[in-house]
Design a protein around this motif. Structure first.
Motif, PDB file in Angstrom:
ATOM      1  N   TYR A  58     -10.883  -4.797  -4.174  1.00  0.00           N
ATOM      2  CA  TYR A  58     -10.724  -4.160  -2.868  1.00  0.00           C
ATOM      3  C   TYR A  58      -9.258  -3.794  -2.608  1.00  0.00           C
ATOM      4  CZ  TYR A  58     -10.536  -3.948   2.285  1.00  0.00           C
ATOM      5  OH  TYR A  58     -10.316  -3.581   3.595  1.00  0.00           O
ATOM      6  N   TYR A  59      -8.355  -4.625  -3.076  1.00  0.00           N
ATOM      7  CA  TYR A  59      -6.925  -4.447  -2.784  1.00  0.00           C
ATOM      8  C   TYR A  59      -6.156  -3.704  -3.872  1.00  0.00           C
ATOM      9  CZ  TYR A  59      -7.742  -7.982   0.835  1.00  0.00           C
ATOM     10  OH  TYR A  59      -8.208  -8.668   1.930  1.00  0.00           O
ATOM     11  N   ASP A  74      -4.525  -1.109  -6.306  1.00  0.00           N
ATOM     12  CA  ASP A  74      -4.197   0.325  -6.243  1.00  0.00           C
ATOM     13  C   ASP A  74      -4.565   0.927  -4.896  1.00  0.00           C
ATOM     14  OD1 ASP A  74      -3.365   0.288  -8.970  1.00  0.00           O
ATOM     15  OD2 ASP A  74      -5.466   0.437  -9.578  1.00  0.00           O
ATOM     16  N   SER A  75      -4.215   0.223  -3.825  1.00  0.00           N
ATOM     17  CA  SER A  75      -4.611   0.647  -2.483  1.00  0.00           C
ATOM     18  C   SER A  75      -3.522   0.303  -1.486  1.00  0.00           C
ATOM     19  CB  SER A  75      -5.922  -0.061  -2.097  1.00  0.00           C
ATOM     20  OG  SER A  75      -6.238   0.162  -0.739  1.00  0.00           O
ATOM     21  N   TRP A  76      -3.557   0.979  -0.334  1.00  0.00           N
ATOM     22  CA  TRP A  76      -2.682   0.615   0.777  1.00  0.00           C
ATOM     23  C   TRP A  76      -3.112  -0.705   1.407  1.00  0.00           C
ATOM     24  CZ3 TRP A  76      -5.240   0.047   5.396  1.00  0.00           C
ATOM     25  CH2 TRP A  76      -6.492   0.682   5.507  1.00  0.00           C
ATOM     26  N   LYS A  77      -4.360  -1.094   1.156  1.00  0.00           N
ATOM     27  CA  LYS A  77      -4.852  -2.354   1.711  1.00  0.00           C
ATOM     28  C   LYS A  77      -4.099  -3.520   1.073  1.00  0.00           C
ATOM     29  CE  LYS A  77      -9.515  -0.517   2.438  1.00  0.00           C
ATOM     30  NZ  LYS A  77      -9.376   0.756   1.700  1.00  0.00           N
ATOM     31  N   GLY A  78      -3.759  -4.482   1.888  1.00  0.00           N
ATOM     32  CA  GLY A  78      -3.002  -5.628   1.412  1.00  0.00           C
ATOM     33  C   GLY A  78      -1.510  -5.531   1.648  1.00  0.00           C
ATOM     34  N   THR A  79      -1.030  -4.365   2.112  1.00  0.00           N
ATOM     35  CA  THR A  79       0.392  -4.193   2.383  1.00  0.00           C
ATOM     36  C   THR A  79       0.684  -4.402   3.869  1.00  0.00           C
ATOM     37  OG1 THR A  79       0.242  -1.815   2.821  1.00  0.00           O
ATOM     38  CG2 THR A  79       0.501  -2.496   0.518  1.00  0.00           C
ATOM     39  N   LEU A  80       1.812  -4.992   4.152  1.00  0.00           N
ATOM     40  CA  LEU A  80       2.212  -5.182   5.550  1.00  0.00           C
ATOM     41  C   LEU A  80       2.452  -3.841   6.239  1.00  0.00           C
ATOM     42  CD1 LEU A  80       4.605  -8.247   5.277  1.00  0.00           C
ATOM     43  CD2 LEU A  80       2.490  -8.146   6.616  1.00  0.00           C
ATOM     44  N   LYS A  81       2.995  -2.870   5.501  1.00  0.00           N
ATOM     45  CA  LYS A  81       3.380  -1.594   6.106  1.00  0.00           C
ATOM     46  C   LYS A  81       2.179  -0.763   6.544  1.00  0.00           C
ATOM     47  CE  LYS A  81       6.122   2.568   5.243  1.00  0.00           C
ATOM     48  NZ  LYS A  81       6.991   3.295   4.267  1.00  0.00           N
ATOM     49  N   LEU A  82       1.130  -0.722   5.738  1.00  0.00           N
ATOM     50  CA  LEU A  82       0.014   0.173   6.031  1.00  0.00           C
ATOM     51  C   LEU A  82      -1.270  -0.552   6.435  1.00  0.00           C
ATOM     52  CD1 LEU A  82       0.401   2.932   3.292  1.00  0.00           C
ATOM     53  CD2 LEU A  82       1.071   3.020   5.698  1.00  0.00           C
ATOM     54  N   ASP A  83      -1.439  -1.777   6.014  1.00  0.00           N
ATOM     55  CA  ASP A  83      -2.617  -2.581   6.362  1.00  0.00           C
ATOM     56  C   ASP A  83      -2.317  -3.444   7.571  1.00  0.00           C
ATOM     57  OD1 ASP A  83      -4.403  -4.850   6.458  1.00  0.00           O
ATOM     58  OD2 ASP A  83      -5.028  -4.466   4.410  1.00  0.00           O
ATOM     59  N   GLY A  84      -1.282  -4.262   7.473  1.00  0.00           N
ATOM     60  CA  GLY A  84      -0.841  -5.085   8.600  1.00  0.00           C
ATOM     61  C   GLY A  84      -1.303  -6.518   8.548  1.00  0.00           C
ATOM     62  N   THR A 114      -5.075  -9.312   7.682  1.00  0.00           N
ATOM     63  CA  THR A 114      -6.527  -9.505   7.676  1.00  0.00           C
ATOM     64  C   THR A 114      -7.127  -9.351   9.068  1.00  0.00           C
ATOM     65  OG1 THR A 114      -6.405 -10.941   5.738  1.00  0.00           O
ATOM     66  CG2 THR A 114      -8.347 -11.165   7.122  1.00  0.00           C
ATOM     67  N   LEU A 115      -6.433  -9.801  10.091  1.00  0.00           N
ATOM     68  CA  LEU A 115      -6.974  -9.686  11.442  1.00  0.00           C
ATOM     69  C   LEU A 115      -6.995  -8.239  11.925  1.00  0.00           C
ATOM     70  CD1 LEU A 115      -5.561 -12.824  13.316  1.00  0.00           C
ATOM     71  CD2 LEU A 115      -7.858 -12.453  12.394  1.00  0.00           C
ATOM     72  N   TYR A 116      -6.131  -7.406  11.389  1.00  0.00           N
ATOM     73  CA  TYR A 116      -6.167  -5.982  11.745  1.00  0.00           C
ATOM     74  C   TYR A 116      -7.309  -5.258  11.037  1.00  0.00           C
ATOM     75  CZ  TYR A 116      -1.533  -6.249  13.930  1.00  0.00           C
ATOM     76  OH  TYR A 116      -0.474  -6.557  14.749  1.00  0.00           O
ATOM     77  N   THR A 117      -7.394  -5.425   9.729  1.00  0.00           N
ATOM     78  CA  THR A 117      -8.300  -4.600   8.936  1.00  0.00           C
ATOM     79  C   THR A 117      -9.725  -5.139   8.903  1.00  0.00           C
ATOM     80  OG1 THR A 117      -6.468  -3.849   7.576  1.00  0.00           O
ATOM     81  CG2 THR A 117      -8.659  -3.564   6.665  1.00  0.00           C
ATOM     82  N   GLN A 118      -9.891  -6.442   8.705  1.00  0.00           N
ATOM     83  CA  GLN A 118     -11.234  -6.995   8.627  1.00  0.00           C
ATOM     84  C   GLN A 118     -11.802  -7.409   9.986  1.00  0.00           C
ATOM     85  OE1 GLN A 118      -9.139  -7.587   5.693  1.00  0.00           O
ATOM     86  NE2 GLN A 118     -10.514  -5.937   5.084  1.00  0.00           N
ATOM     87  N   PHE A 119     -10.973  -8.027  10.826  1.00  0.00           N
ATOM     88  CA  PHE A 119     -11.557  -8.747  11.954  1.00  0.00           C
ATOM     89  C   PHE A 119     -11.093  -8.297  13.336  1.00  0.00           C
ATOM     90  CE2 PHE A 119     -11.703 -12.111   8.489  1.00  0.00           C
ATOM     91  CZ  PHE A 119     -13.012 -11.793   8.141  1.00  0.00           C
ATOM     92  N   SER A 120     -10.460  -7.133  13.440  1.00  0.00           N
ATOM     93  CA  SER A 120     -10.004  -6.690  14.764  1.00  0.00           C
ATOM     94  C   SER A 120     -11.172  -6.398  15.702  1.00  0.00           C
ATOM     95  CB  SER A 120      -9.098  -5.459  14.651  1.00  0.00           C
ATOM     96  OG  SER A 120      -9.789  -4.346  14.133  1.00  0.00           O
ATOM     97  N   HIS A 121     -12.326  -5.982  15.157  1.00  0.00           N
ATOM     98  CA  HIS A 121     -13.498  -5.761  16.005  1.00  0.00           C
ATOM     99  C   HIS A 121     -13.883  -7.046  16.751  1.00  0.00           C
ATOM    100  CE1 HIS A 121     -14.550  -1.688  15.113  1.00  0.00           C
ATOM    101  NE2 HIS A 121     -14.768  -1.892  13.837  1.00  0.00           N
ATOM    102  N   GLY A 130      -0.161 -12.459  -5.034  1.00  0.00           N
ATOM    103  CA  GLY A 130       0.235 -11.336  -5.864  1.00  0.00           C
ATOM    104  C   GLY A 130      -0.512 -10.059  -5.568  1.00  0.00           C
ATOM    105  N   LEU A 131      -1.557 -10.141  -4.747  1.00  0.00           N
ATOM    106  CA  LEU A 131      -2.358  -8.966  -4.395  1.00  0.00           C
ATOM    107  C   LEU A 131      -2.103  -8.485  -2.983  1.00  0.00           C
ATOM    108  CD1 LEU A 131      -5.897  -9.721  -5.907  1.00  0.00           C
ATOM    109  CD2 LEU A 131      -4.376  -7.826  -6.523  1.00  0.00           C
ATOM    110  N   ILE A 132      -1.863  -9.419  -2.055  1.00  0.00           N
ATOM    111  CA  ILE A 132      -1.676  -9.047  -0.659  1.00  0.00           C
ATOM    112  C   ILE A 132      -0.416  -9.694  -0.111  1.00  0.00           C
ATOM    113  CG2 ILE A 132      -4.151  -8.749  -0.335  1.00  0.00           C
ATOM    114  CD1 ILE A 132      -4.260 -11.330   1.227  1.00  0.00           C
ATOM    115  N   GLU A 133       0.146  -9.093   0.924  1.00  0.00           N
ATOM    116  CA  GLU A 133       1.415  -9.548   1.484  1.00  0.00           C
ATOM    117  C   GLU A 133       1.235 -10.391   2.747  1.00  0.00           C
ATOM    118  OE1 GLU A 133       3.979  -5.671  -0.098  1.00  0.00           O
ATOM    119  OE2 GLU A 133       3.512  -5.869   2.035  1.00  0.00           O
TER     120      GLU A 133
END
Length: 335
Positions: free
Chosen positions: A158-159, A161-171, A173-180, A206-209
């Protein structure tokens, strides 16, 4: 009024937006910096593809609504540009990943005289809407506490080669997965006063920040206390999204994988009507997301644009979610 839409960002959620847009109005243009993504979506839905937002806004005439489906960290930039071009905006969740950006988005909407909404599709889950109704009707009396559990699976793929997992563009887990579900907590119980807790990265080093799990205790401004326990480490698939409410006149638990099932009720002189599970979840092949209630999001968007009573979440409500997540991230350090 017939609405003419532009879709900004042609990733996985964009097709769900496009499917609903064509039933409510016209999808006139789509945009993505990856040419093949824009071309593929445009061909499927008979729209004009663009590789830059500037080019789209300059060349497309008669547009009325922009739908922002770009990475989280770009929501503010793209929303503000569309508002300044004279378009109403529907922004995917989260509204942004910094409260100062959310305030700038709201100010841009005010200055442009256009409306800004954020996708809060879980509010339309039948059991969530029913729980909101009985709380508003005071069926539960004084609410004492709640427990919100968010247990999903996000594999390494999931993470990568993606913007997911970065502080700059993802932010985070609470933003991307669980903000709803932070939104549901706010919608039902109000403002957050204090938080304490622990966040850790247990399985994605090593995958997410940021964290992949956390345990948070919460005190609301109205003195309700609660816990938020979340993880994206459940084995192989999403396990549970549940909310238990303990109150003076009753106890209710809603759950399932997507906060879409009635699990328990015992309420004084009242039976919680079980409205069913609602729509299916968004399916992205090797992982699944939240409930696919975009049909209801767009129904309410049109009502809101025509000044009728509606349930669409405004940018101000979207900002509440952001300030709560910021508070959790500031007070509960990653260790």
């Amino acid at each position: 009024m017939h609405q003419k839409f532009a879709l900004i960002g042609c990733g996985k959620i964009a097709e769900r937006h496009a499917e609903n847009i064509i039933t409510k109005g016209t999808l006139q243009a789509v945009c993505d910096i990856i040419p093949d993504r824009a071309s593929e979506l445009a061909k499927k839905f008979n729209a004009t593809p663009y590789q830059s937002l500037a080019s789209l806004l300059q060349n497309e005439k008669g547009l009325t609504v922009a739908c922002i489906c770009t990475p989280n960290g770009l929501h503010a930039l793209h929303t503000i540009k569309c508002l300044q071009a004279g378009l109403h905006v529907l922004c995917e969740k989260p509204l942004c990943i910094k409260s100062e950006d959310g305030k700038a988005m709201i100010e841009a909407a005010r200055l442009s005289g256009k409306k800004l909404f954020v996708v809060k599709s879980t509010r339309f889950n039948p059991v969530v809407a029913q729980l909101k109704k009985i709380i508003d009707e005071d069926r539960l009396g004084k609410i004492y506490s709640f427990q919100l559990s968010c247990f999903w699976n996000r594999p390494a793929a999931y993470y990568q080669d993606s913007w997911k997992g970065t502080l700059k563009l993802d932010g985070g887990t609470l933003y991307t997965q669980f903000s709803h579900y932070i939104d549901v907590m706010y919608w039902l119980f109000g403002e957050v006063k204090n938080v304490q807790g622990i966040r850790k990265n247990m399985a994605h080093e090593g995958l997410i920040e940021f964290e992949d799990c956390g345990v948070i205790s919460i005190e609301m401004k109205n003195r309700i206390v609660g816990t938020l326990n979340y993880s994206v480490n459940t084995f192989k698939k999403n396990m549970e999204l549940s909310l238990t409410v303990i109150a003076e006149k009753g106890t209710v638990k809603i759950g399932g994988q997507y906060l879409n099932e009635l699990k328990y009720q015992l309420i004084d002189d009242y039976i919680f009507d079980n409205p069913g599970t609602g729509n299916t979840a968004n399916d992205y092949t090797f992982y699944k997301g939240s409930m696919s209630n975009h049909d209801k999001v767009y129904d309410n968007l049109l009502l809101a644009l025509n000044e009728h009573e509606h349930l669409s979440a405004t940018a101000d409500e979207g900002l509440k979610t952001i300030t709560i997540i910021e508070k959790i991230y500031e007070e509960c350090k990653l260790i």
